[in-house]
Design a protein around this motif. Structure first.
Motif, PDB file in Angstrom:
ATOM      1  N   ILE A 103      -3.101 -52.625  38.300  1.00 45.04           N
ATOM      2  CA  ILE A 103      -2.063 -53.834  38.564  1.00 45.04           C
ATOM      3  C   ILE A 103      -2.707 -54.692  39.628  1.00 45.04           C
ATOM      4  CG2 ILE A 103       0.136 -54.418  39.040  1.00 45.04           C
ATOM      5  CD1 ILE A 103       1.032 -51.294  38.593  1.00 45.04           C
ATOM      6  N   GLU A 104      -2.697 -55.976  38.983  1.00 42.19           N
ATOM      7  CA  GLU A 104      -3.102 -57.079  39.916  1.00 42.19           C
ATOM      8  C   GLU A 104      -1.709 -58.134  39.980  1.00 42.19           C
ATOM      9  OE1 GLU A 104      -6.300 -60.372  41.060  1.00 42.19           O
ATOM     10  OE2 GLU A 104      -6.910 -58.770  39.491  1.00 42.19           O
ATOM     11  N   ASN A 163      -0.325 -61.521  42.146  1.00 40.05           N
ATOM     12  CA  ASN A 163      -0.870 -62.537  43.036  1.00 40.05           C
ATOM     13  C   ASN A 163       0.185 -62.511  44.097  1.00 40.05           C
ATOM     14  OD1 ASN A 163      -3.112 -63.086  41.574  1.00 40.05           O
ATOM     15  ND2 ASN A 163      -1.738 -64.500  40.353  1.00 40.05           N
ATOM     16  N   ASN A 164       1.560 -62.385  43.658  1.00 43.89           N
ATOM     17  CA  ASN A 164       2.678 -62.556  44.981  1.00 43.89           C
ATOM     18  C   ASN A 164       3.326 -61.187  45.478  1.00 43.89           C
ATOM     19  OD1 ASN A 164       3.904 -63.932  46.612  1.00 43.89           O
ATOM     20  ND2 ASN A 164       5.631 -64.651  45.046  1.00 43.89           N
ATOM     21  N   THR A 165       4.450 -60.930  44.823  1.00 51.29           N
ATOM     22  CA  THR A 165       5.220 -59.675  44.964  1.00 51.29           C
ATOM     23  C   THR A 165       5.059 -58.721  43.978  1.00 51.29           C
ATOM     24  OG1 THR A 165       6.547 -60.951  46.550  1.00 51.29           O
ATOM     25  CG2 THR A 165       7.256 -58.742  46.240  1.00 51.29           C
ATOM     26  N   LEU A 166       4.938 -57.327  44.170  1.00 53.54           N
ATOM     27  CA  LEU A 166       5.193 -56.275  43.379  1.00 53.54           C
ATOM     28  C   LEU A 166       6.404 -55.354  43.978  1.00 53.54           C
ATOM     29  CD1 LEU A 166       4.332 -54.108  41.169  1.00 53.54           C
ATOM     30  CD2 LEU A 166       2.838 -53.396  42.781  1.00 53.54           C
ATOM     31  N   THR A 167       7.482 -55.259  43.184  1.00 52.56           N
ATOM     32  CA  THR A 167       8.596 -54.527  43.382  1.00 52.56           C
ATOM     33  C   THR A 167       8.569 -53.547  42.924  1.00 52.56           C
ATOM     34  OG1 THR A 167       9.761 -56.598  44.396  1.00 52.56           O
ATOM     35  CG2 THR A 167      10.986 -54.710  44.057  1.00 52.56           C
ATOM     36  N   LEU A 168       8.783 -52.056  43.375  1.00 50.36           N
ATOM     37  CA  LEU A 168       8.923 -50.983  42.726  1.00 50.36           C
ATOM     38  C   LEU A 168      10.209 -50.398  42.875  1.00 50.36           C
ATOM     39  CD1 LEU A 168       5.580 -49.139  43.454  1.00 50.36           C
ATOM     40  CD2 LEU A 168       6.092 -50.576  41.586  1.00 50.36           C
ATOM     41  N   LYS A 169      11.223 -50.371  41.864  1.00 53.00           N
ATOM     42  CA  LYS A 169      12.630 -49.847  42.056  1.00 53.00           C
ATOM     43  C   LYS A 169      12.436 -48.188  42.040  1.00 53.00           C
ATOM     44  CE  LYS A 169      14.190 -53.679  41.336  1.00 53.00           C
ATOM     45  NZ  LYS A 169      14.848 -54.581  42.220  1.00 53.00           N
ATOM     46  N   VAL A 188      -3.655 -50.629  42.519  1.00 54.20           N
ATOM     47  CA  VAL A 188      -3.042 -51.920  42.656  1.00 54.20           C
ATOM     48  C   VAL A 188      -3.595 -52.843  43.749  1.00 54.20           C
ATOM     49  CG1 VAL A 188      -0.786 -52.559  43.356  1.00 54.20           C
ATOM     50  CG2 VAL A 188      -0.874 -50.518  42.290  1.00 54.20           C
ATOM     51  N   ILE A 189      -3.591 -54.023  43.245  1.00 53.16           N
ATOM     52  CA  ILE A 189      -3.889 -55.047  44.203  1.00 53.16           C
ATOM     53  C   ILE A 189      -2.760 -56.049  43.980  1.00 53.16           C
ATOM     54  CG2 ILE A 189      -5.463 -57.085  44.536  1.00 53.16           C
ATOM     55  CD1 ILE A 189      -7.680 -55.657  43.047  1.00 53.16           C
ATOM     56  N   THR A 190      -2.337 -56.484  45.241  1.00 49.20           N
ATOM     57  CA  THR A 190      -0.897 -57.187  45.702  1.00 49.20           C
ATOM     58  C   THR A 190      -1.011 -57.872  46.809  1.00 49.20           C
ATOM     59  OG1 THR A 190       1.443 -57.423  45.165  1.00 49.20           O
ATOM     60  CG2 THR A 190       0.553 -55.608  46.529  1.00 49.20           C
ATOM     61  N   GLY A 191      -0.199 -59.017  46.485  1.00 50.25           N
ATOM     62  CA  GLY A 191      -0.034 -59.934  47.972  1.00 50.25           C
ATOM     63  C   GLY A 191       1.025 -59.242  48.777  1.00 50.25           C
ATOM     64  N   LYS A 192       2.200 -58.743  48.262  1.00 48.98           N
ATOM     65  CA  LYS A 192       3.170 -58.176  48.930  1.00 48.98           C
ATOM     66  C   LYS A 192       3.899 -56.986  48.026  1.00 48.98           C
ATOM     67  CE  LYS A 192       4.955 -62.505  50.888  1.00 48.98           C
ATOM     68  NZ  LYS A 192       5.832 -63.296  51.039  1.00 48.98           N
ATOM     69  N   LEU A 193       4.088 -55.913  48.778  1.00 56.25           N
ATOM     70  CA  LEU A 193       4.732 -54.629  48.302  1.00 56.25           C
ATOM     71  C   LEU A 193       5.917 -54.154  48.573  1.00 56.25           C
ATOM     72  CD1 LEU A 193       3.901 -52.342  45.970  1.00 56.25           C
ATOM     73  CD2 LEU A 193       2.852 -51.145  48.289  1.00 56.25           C
ATOM     74  N   ALA A 194       6.783 -54.106  47.888  1.00 54.13           N
ATOM     75  CA  ALA A 194       8.181 -53.531  48.253  1.00 54.13           C
ATOM     76  C   ALA A 194       8.479 -52.095  47.254  1.00 54.13           C
ATOM     77  CB  ALA A 194       9.172 -54.612  47.938  1.00 54.13           C
ATOM     78  N   ILE A 195       8.602 -51.183  48.033  1.00 51.24           N
ATOM     79  CA  ILE A 195       8.883 -49.845  47.348  1.00 51.24           C
ATOM     80  C   ILE A 195      10.162 -49.060  47.485  1.00 51.24           C
ATOM     81  CG2 ILE A 195       8.229 -47.628  46.790  1.00 51.24           C
ATOM     82  CD1 ILE A 195       5.360 -48.609  47.829  1.00 51.24           C
ATOM     83  N   GLU A 196      11.230 -49.070  46.748  1.00 52.18           N
ATOM     84  CA  GLU A 196      12.557 -48.486  46.975  1.00 52.18           C
ATOM     85  C   GLU A 196      12.323 -46.953  47.076  1.00 52.18           C
ATOM     86  OE1 GLU A 196      15.506 -49.470  44.223  1.00 52.18           O
ATOM     87  OE2 GLU A 196      15.461 -51.495  44.680  1.00 52.18           O
ATOM     88  N   PRO A 197      13.033 -46.105  47.936  1.00 49.90           N
ATOM     89  CA  PRO A 197      13.048 -44.954  48.130  1.00 49.90           C
ATOM     90  C   PRO A 197      13.446 -44.231  46.846  1.00 49.90           C
ATOM     91  CG  PRO A 197      14.409 -45.639  49.812  1.00 49.90           C
ATOM     92  CD  PRO A 197      13.976 -46.728  48.838  1.00 49.90           C
ATOM     93  N   GLY A 198      12.425 -43.050  46.389  1.00 54.85           N
ATOM     94  CA  GLY A 198      12.556 -42.608  44.872  1.00 54.85           C
ATOM     95  C   GLY A 198      11.579 -43.089  44.241  1.00 54.85           C
ATOM     96  N   ALA A 199      10.963 -43.919  44.486  1.00 55.97           N
ATOM     97  CA  ALA A 199       9.774 -44.507  43.347  1.00 55.97           C
ATOM     98  C   ALA A 199       8.439 -43.627  43.810  1.00 55.97           C
ATOM     99  CB  ALA A 199       9.546 -45.680  43.594  1.00 55.97           C
ATOM    100  N   ASP A 200       7.869 -43.416  42.777  1.00 58.27           N
ATOM    101  CA  ASP A 200       6.658 -42.565  42.657  1.00 58.27           C
ATOM    102  C   ASP A 200       5.463 -43.510  42.605  1.00 58.27           C
ATOM    103  OD1 ASP A 200       7.891 -40.073  42.669  1.00 58.27           O
ATOM    104  OD2 ASP A 200       7.577 -39.937  40.363  1.00 58.27           O
ATOM    105  N   PHE A 201       4.663 -43.646  43.649  1.00 52.87           N
ATOM    106  CA  PHE A 201       3.595 -44.574  43.757  1.00 52.87           C
ATOM    107  C   PHE A 201       2.154 -43.659  44.016  1.00 52.87           C
ATOM    108  CE2 PHE A 201       1.188 -47.965  46.390  1.00 52.87           C
ATOM    109  CZ  PHE A 201       0.933 -48.651  45.239  1.00 52.87           C
ATOM    110  N   ALA A 227      -1.250 -44.321  43.676  1.00 50.18           N
ATOM    111  CA  ALA A 227      -2.143 -45.483  43.482  1.00 50.18           C
ATOM    112  C   ALA A 227      -2.851 -45.689  44.691  1.00 50.18           C
ATOM    113  CB  ALA A 227      -1.300 -46.697  42.919  1.00 50.18           C
ATOM    114  N   THR A 228      -3.849 -46.182  44.561  1.00 45.55           N
ATOM    115  CA  THR A 228      -4.624 -47.018  45.611  1.00 45.55           C
ATOM    116  C   THR A 228      -4.191 -48.309  45.696  1.00 45.55           C
ATOM    117  OG1 THR A 228      -6.418 -47.536  44.633  1.00 45.55           O
ATOM    118  CG2 THR A 228      -6.690 -45.355  45.340  1.00 45.55           C
ATOM    119  N   CYS A 229      -3.941 -48.761  46.964  1.00 47.59           N
ATOM    120  CA  CYS A 229      -3.289 -50.109  46.963  1.00 47.59           C
ATOM    121  C   CYS A 229      -4.264 -50.904  47.970  1.00 47.59           C
ATOM    122  CB  CYS A 229      -1.810 -50.255  47.512  1.00 47.59           C
ATOM    123  SG  CYS A 229      -1.168 -51.545  47.560  1.00 47.59           S
TER     124      CYS A 229
END
Length: 141
Positions: free
Chosen positions: A84-85, A87-93, A102-115, A117-119
């Motif tokens: 996943i690339e 440019n701005n914000t990646l939000t994981l519900k 994962v390559i991203t500018g900003k990362l938001a992860i909600e509790p419960g998400a399975d991540f 990945a290398t970031c």
């Protein structure tokens, strides 16, 4: 000459209009292949391939992407297996499952998400490098 300019302006307006359009892949739909567009995508089905857009990708709870994603912003609730690339914000519900790189500018992860990945954060590398230069310059001055 004037008609060409009018035609150019019209095509730019049409492209701006198209970039605001949202494409929807409904639940129960499976696409084997690559998707590319200027507008945003709402994906509730399954895509096996690359998804590339200058807009936003929204992946619903039952949505699945097996392949690469390249976009401006992404809100993920479903399953992604691949790179996943963003440019701005990646939000994981909370229901999101991400496996890959994962390559991203900003990362938001909600509790419960399975991540699983290398970031790599785009902005963080630049600012750390600049801070080191400023520190060295401050010591020599």
């Amino acid at each position: 000459m004037f008609s060409e300019n009018k035609r150019d302006k019209k095509s730019k307006k049409e492209m701006n209009h198209l970039s605001k359009e949202q494409n929807k892949i409904a639940e129960g739909t499976t696409i084997n292949g690559d998707l590319e567009g200027q507008g945003s995508f709402r994906i509730d089905g399954k895509i096996i391939g690359t998804v590339k857009t200058a807009g936003k990708i929204v992946l619903g709870k039952n949505g699945v992407i097996e392949g690469e994603i390249t976009c401006e912003d992404a809100d993920l609730e479903g399953l992604v297996k691949g790179n996943i690339e963003v440019n701005n914000t990646l939000t994981l519900k909370s229901s999101a499952v991400v496996e890959g790189e994962v390559i991203t500018g900003k990362l938001a992860i909600e509790p419960g998400a399975d991540f699983n990945a290398t970031c790599t954060m785009k902005g963080a590398v630049k600012s750390m490098h600049n801070d080191k230069k400023q520190t060295k310059e401050g010591k020599t001055a």
